[in-house]
Each structure stands twice: as C-alpha cells, then as structure tokens.
Design a protein around this motif. Sequence first.
Motif, PDB file in Angstrom:
ATOM      1  N   GLY A  73       0.791  -1.223   0.000  1.00 36.32           N
ATOM      2  CA  GLY A  73       0.000   0.000   0.000  1.00 36.32           C
ATOM      3  C   GLY A  73       0.820   1.269   0.000  1.00 36.32           C
ATOM      4  N   ILE A  74       2.135   1.151   0.199  1.00 37.74           N
ATOM      5  CA  ILE A  74       2.996   2.340   0.203  1.00 37.74           C
ATOM      6  C   ILE A  74       3.966   2.245  -0.961  1.00 37.74           C
ATOM      7  N   ARG A  75       3.892   3.142  -1.871  1.00 34.08           N
ATOM      8  CA  ARG A  75       4.780   3.114  -3.024  1.00 34.08           C
ATOM      9  C   ARG A  75       6.119   3.759  -2.685  1.00 34.08           C
ATOM     10  N   ASN A  76       7.153   3.094  -3.067  1.00 36.54           N
ATOM     11  CA  ASN A  76       8.498   3.595  -2.780  1.00 36.54           C
ATOM     12  C   ASN A  76       9.447   3.064  -3.839  1.00 36.54           C
ATOM     13  N   VAL A  77       9.798   3.904  -4.814  1.00 37.53           N
ATOM     14  CA  VAL A  77      10.623   3.460  -5.926  1.00 37.53           C
ATOM     15  C   VAL A  77      12.041   3.170  -5.464  1.00 37.53           C
ATOM     16  N   LYS A  78      12.535   3.976  -4.577  1.00 41.14           N
ATOM     17  CA  LYS A  78      13.919   3.841  -4.136  1.00 41.14           C
ATOM     18  C   LYS A  78      14.088   2.574  -3.304  1.00 41.14           C
ATOM     19  N   ILE A  79      15.159   1.839  -3.578  1.00 35.30           N
ATOM     20  CA  ILE A  79      15.471   0.652  -2.785  1.00 35.30           C
ATOM     21  C   ILE A  79      16.259   1.106  -1.561  1.00 35.30           C
ATOM     22  N   GLU A  80      15.642   1.024  -0.406  1.00 34.53           N
ATOM     23  CA  GLU A  80      16.313   1.441   0.817  1.00 34.53           C
ATOM     24  C   GLU A  80      17.386   0.418   1.191  1.00 34.53           C
ATOM     25  N   SER A  81      18.509   0.907   1.702  1.00 32.77           N
ATOM     26  CA  SER A  81      19.655   0.032   1.952  1.00 32.77           C
ATOM     27  C   SER A  81      19.486  -0.847   3.187  1.00 32.77           C
ATOM     28  N   GLN A  82      18.571  -0.498   4.092  1.00 34.36           N
ATOM     29  CA  GLN A  82      18.368  -1.217   5.355  1.00 34.36           C
ATOM     30  C   GLN A  82      19.613  -1.141   6.252  1.00 34.36           C
ATOM     31  N   LEU A  83      20.474  -0.157   6.019  1.00 38.78           N
ATOM     32  CA  LEU A  83      21.711  -0.020   6.792  1.00 38.78           C
ATOM     33  C   LEU A  83      21.492   0.813   8.049  1.00 38.78           C
ATOM     34  N   ASN A  84      22.252   0.520   9.085  1.00 42.07           N
ATOM     35  CA  ASN A  84      22.226   1.318  10.319  1.00 42.07           C
ATOM     36  C   ASN A  84      23.432   2.257  10.300  1.00 42.07           C
ATOM     37  N   PRO A  85      23.203   3.571  10.134  1.00 40.17           N
ATOM     38  CA  PRO A  85      24.335   4.509  10.028  1.00 40.17           C
ATOM     39  C   PRO A  85      25.201   4.585  11.278  1.00 40.17           C
ATOM     40  N   ASN A  86      24.676   4.105  12.418  1.00 41.60           N
ATOM     41  CA  ASN A  86      25.479   4.107  13.646  1.00 41.60           C
ATOM     42  C   ASN A  86      26.575   3.050  13.619  1.00 41.60           C
ATOM     43  N   TYR A  87      26.395   2.043  12.782  1.00 38.30           N
ATOM     44  CA  TYR A  87      27.418   1.012  12.616  1.00 38.30           C
ATOM     45  C   TYR A  87      28.366   1.431  11.504  1.00 38.30           C
ATOM     46  N   ASN A  88      29.396   2.182  11.859  1.00 37.49           N
ATOM     47  CA  ASN A  88      30.325   2.689  10.854  1.00 37.49           C
ATOM     48  C   ASN A  88      31.759   2.336  11.238  1.00 37.49           C
ATOM     49  N   PHE A  89      32.694   2.652  10.339  1.00 37.46           N
ATOM     50  CA  PHE A  89      34.094   2.321  10.605  1.00 37.46           C
ATOM     51  C   PHE A  89      34.659   3.122  11.781  1.00 37.46           C
ATOM     52  N   GLU A  90      34.142   4.322  11.959  1.00 38.76           N
ATOM     53  CA  GLU A  90      34.641   5.172  13.040  1.00 38.76           C
ATOM     54  C   GLU A  90      34.408   4.519  14.398  1.00 38.76           C
ATOM     55  N   SER A  91      33.281   3.838  14.554  1.00 45.27           N
ATOM     56  CA  SER A  91      32.978   3.210  15.841  1.00 45.27           C
ATOM     57  C   SER A  91      33.412   1.744  15.883  1.00 45.27           C
ATOM     58  N   PHE A  92      34.025   1.257  14.794  1.00 46.22           N
ATOM     59  CA  PHE A  92      34.545  -0.116  14.780  1.00 46.22           C
ATOM     60  C   PHE A  92      36.062  -0.035  14.949  1.00 46.22           C
ATOM     61  N   LEU A  93      36.502  -0.121  16.195  1.00 42.24           N
ATOM     62  CA  LEU A  93      37.907   0.138  16.496  1.00 42.24           C
ATOM     63  C   LEU A  93      38.799  -1.015  16.065  1.00 42.24           C
ATOM     64  N   GLU A  94      39.961  -0.673  15.515  1.00 44.69           N
ATOM     65  CA  GLU A  94      40.894  -1.688  15.026  1.00 44.69           C
ATOM     66  C   GLU A  94      41.738  -2.250  16.155  1.00 44.69           C
ATOM     67  N   GLY A  95      41.969  -3.553  16.110  1.00 46.34           N
ATOM     68  CA  GLY A  95      42.856  -4.224  17.054  1.00 46.34           C
ATOM     69  C   GLY A  95      43.400  -5.478  16.407  1.00 46.34           C
ATOM     70  N   GLU A  96      44.260  -6.183  17.132  1.00 49.41           N
ATOM     71  CA  GLU A  96      44.829  -7.421  16.591  1.00 49.41           C
ATOM     72  C   GLU A  96      43.740  -8.417  16.221  1.00 49.41           C
ATOM     73  N   SER A  97      42.644  -8.410  16.973  1.00 57.85           N
ATOM     74  CA  SER A  97      41.593  -9.411  16.784  1.00 57.85           C
ATOM     75  C   SER A  97      40.781  -9.207  15.512  1.00 57.85           C
ATOM     76  N   ASN A  98      40.820  -7.989  14.943  1.00 57.06           N
ATOM     77  CA  ASN A  98      39.954  -7.721  13.793  1.00 57.06           C
ATOM     78  C   ASN A  98      40.661  -7.029  12.629  1.00 57.06           C
ATOM     79  N   ARG A  99      42.001  -6.917  12.712  1.00 60.25           N
ATOM     80  CA  ARG A  99      42.724  -6.079  11.737  1.00 60.25           C
ATOM     81  C   ARG A  99      42.515  -6.532  10.289  1.00 60.25           C
ATOM     82  N   LEU A 100      42.610  -7.838  10.050  1.00 63.16           N
ATOM     83  CA  LEU A 100      42.450  -8.330   8.680  1.00 63.16           C
ATOM     84  C   LEU A 100      41.048  -8.038   8.153  1.00 63.16           C
ATOM     85  N   ALA A 101      40.045  -8.365   8.939  1.00 61.54           N
ATOM     86  CA  ALA A 101      38.655  -8.171   8.500  1.00 61.54           C
ATOM     87  C   ALA A 101      38.357  -6.689   8.263  1.00 61.54           C
ATOM     88  N   ARG A 102      38.821  -5.834   9.173  1.00 62.06           N
ATOM     89  CA  ARG A 102      38.553  -4.400   9.033  1.00 62.06           C
ATOM     90  C   ARG A 102      39.269  -3.826   7.812  1.00 62.06           C
TER      91      ARG A 102
END
Length: 475
Positions: free
Chosen positions: A129-158
Amino acid sequence: MSKTAESVWNNCLAFIEDNITSQAYKTWFEPIKAVKLTDNALSIQVPSKFFYEWLEEHYVKILKVALTKELGTTAKLVYIIRMENTYGNKQPFTEKIPSANRSNLQSQDVDVPLKNKSPELKNPFIIPGIRNVKIESQLNPNYNFESFLEGESNRLARSAGLAVANKPGGTSFNPLLIFGGVGLGKTHLGHAIGVDIKDKYPEKTVLYISAEKFTQQYIESVKKNNRNDFIHFYQIIDVLIVDDIQLLSGKAGTQDVFFHIFNHLHQNGKQVILTSDKAPVDMIDIEQRLLSRFKWGLSAELNHPDYDTRVAIIKNKLYRDGVEMPDDIVEFLANNIKTNIRELEGAIISLIAHSSFNKKEITIDLARKIVDNYVKHTKREVSIDYIQKVVSDYFQMDVDTLQSKTRKRHIVQARQLAMFFAKKFTKASLASIGSQIGQRDHATVLHACKTVDNLSSTDKQFRKYVEDLSKKLTL
C-alpha cells in the motif's frame, strides 16, 4: 533525418534522466534496450515481467510524456519482455500499450498472463500500500568504521572491509566473508562497509539483509508464484550484504536461489559481503557448490578482543556517550569482561545507568558490584538440557533431531559430543545422561565418550568441534 528506435529512445532517456533521481534512472532505465520503431510504435526490451510491471506501476506518466514529445499523441510503446535468468523461462512475449490511454491495455502474442499487479512482492522491502521506488539500503548509520575500532583481533577483517568499501566489486575480496563468534562485531562491520560505500558511491544500490529475512521473502515469493520477480530484484543490487549466511543450512530451495543470484552478481562485477558464525569449512548442510563460492574471495575471522582493544572500546564508548570514567575503572572493566564486545558495552551501559539513577559517583566499588552482578546474571547454567541446546545450535539442528534415532553421521557425532560434555560438566550418572539424551543406556554414553576421545586425537576437524564447544560451555 529519419528517426530510429535508438535515437527516439535516447531522447526519451535524456528527458527521463532530468526528471527522476540518478539511482532510479540507473536501476530502472539503463537496462532497457531500444529494439525497433514501426508505425509510430517504439518497441523496447526489458529484463523481466517484474521490470515491465514496475515501469507501468511507477513510470507510465513520464514514459507517456517523453514518448509523446518524440512521436506525437499517436505514439505507442511496446514492451518486449525476455526472462534472462537461470530458470530457463526465456520465451519472449510483448505487451502493446497505447500511451494515450493506459486503461485500454491491449495484448498481442501474450504467453504469460498479466496478474499480481500488487507491488508488495516486487520489491520485498516495500510495505503493502505504500509506493516507494527507491530501494532502501536497510543499513544502520550508527554502525560505521569510526565506531569499529581496530585491534589485533579484527585487523584483517577491518582492512579488507575498507578495501571493499573503496572499490566495491573491484578487489579480489569478492565475496568478503566475515566470520567469528557471537558479539564480536560481524554485523557492525557488514553495516560499516555498506555505509561507507553509500557515502563514496551514492549512485550504487546497496542492500543489507539477514539470511533469515531473505529466506522468508523467498518462501513468500514461491507461495505467490513470484520467484522470478524475487530473483530479478536481487540481481539488480550493486552491493549485497547478507548477515548470518550459515542460517541457510538445510534450506535447499533458498540455497539454490541464492546460488543463482550470487553467480549473477559476481559475474557482473557486483560486490557480495557475507557474515557467518562459522568459517566455510565448518558449515553444515550447505551445498558444496555454494561453499566453494564462499571461498572465492577472502574469509576474514573476528577473534575475541585483546586487552588493549577492550580498553580502546570502553574509552570510545564513553567518549561517544559523553561520560568520563577514571582509568583504573576502565582497566578493571577490561580485565574482567573478556568474552565479547557486546557484553563489554552492556556492562558499561549498566554501570552508567546505576550511577545516574542512584546519583552515585562511578567508583571502583560500584564497578565491581555491577560487574559481579552482570557476570553472574549472564553466566549460563551448565545442565544437560543446556549442553544439548548449545551442541544443537552449534551444528544447526534442533534438540529433537539431536535426540532422534537417525544414524546420519553428523547427527550421531553431535549426540556423542553432547554426552561427552554432559559427563564432563555435570555430576549426572551415565544412565541419567543417556536417559536425557534420547533415551539411551549407560553403555551408549560410555561408547560416545570413548569415541569423542579417540576422534579428538586423530581428526583435526573433530578436535576443533570439541574446542569450540568447550569455549561456548565455559563462557
């Protein structure tokens, strides 16, 4: 100069591009090809019936205006619809649509009836019932690289995530599979990559979805006979992020459709990002052809954060929340909560809340009390029921399957492991263990324990099962 199908359509596209968003233009008009111009009727080829219905649902007015400008009020538009997907429905059919009066829709050479005009399943994320042409990304902007701190445990993945975000589809990290235990940041990193791509490449269609929701959408599309539409929707995504891909385990139909979507995206230079609580080699009941594709790119593991990373996470969390805390308390938290990032952040929130609500300063005594309570409340009871649940979850089956009479090898091994850990972590007798795990006798439990001991010393993969489950049961 006589007009050609290409020239007329190019002029129409120029007008349309000026009047809609760049993302909508890229998604819904760039894939269209002009085929022929006959008797003031322009034939255009679109990829699927879903595509045709979407254009009719959302863009019929702008198509009418653009075509009238080029060919006059008697202009007609003919759609040639070709199902170019892996399910073999390649027979074309055409729909002649008088642009001057859409309600008088006429059909010729129609092999597939027009139906299912409701837009609710054409884009699985649209609310009916709601028209929306744009495909929304479903992303959470609070989950970003700035708040994902780098360390030995995640360096490769990051680092791999940053490389993908800088050049989606253009690195050898395709797919990028991020795997690790609960609460280590898999979902956060998946979102962060998507958020960064949207920032750098706003024209790209980025979509985050959990494997569970993907499965639900697929089942719904099968029920409503819209499977081809479902497939096409996912084939137009530029960056697809699927969380908890291991949940496709045992779902043959969903695995099959994801296999074809994955192939299409990969072959067309689109980026696929997957997260899982297991490495590909440890996934059970996933088709081999799909597992092999998971290994095409990079599999990057997230491990438990070390002390320095835990300190950095606490300080970053406090900074973002605008809270000050003495260094000795930060160090106390980092030393005492080692399991995962989610529990660490939960303890910080509890500490701040207690301090605020009770109007008390954050002291080491308060921190010790909160941590003691927090650890005590989150510590799991090691009972036979709990052991069966942990083992069942690890092997992606339910407890009834674990207890069943089946002799399938992976189920038998899961059952033997449950008996082994029940003997190790509880004071129950062998007879009691056997009775609670599928009504077996004490001899079966004894045999299971010996088998686990033998396999642990001879089978590297089985030894990893024992190590993983030991960690889960002693957290």
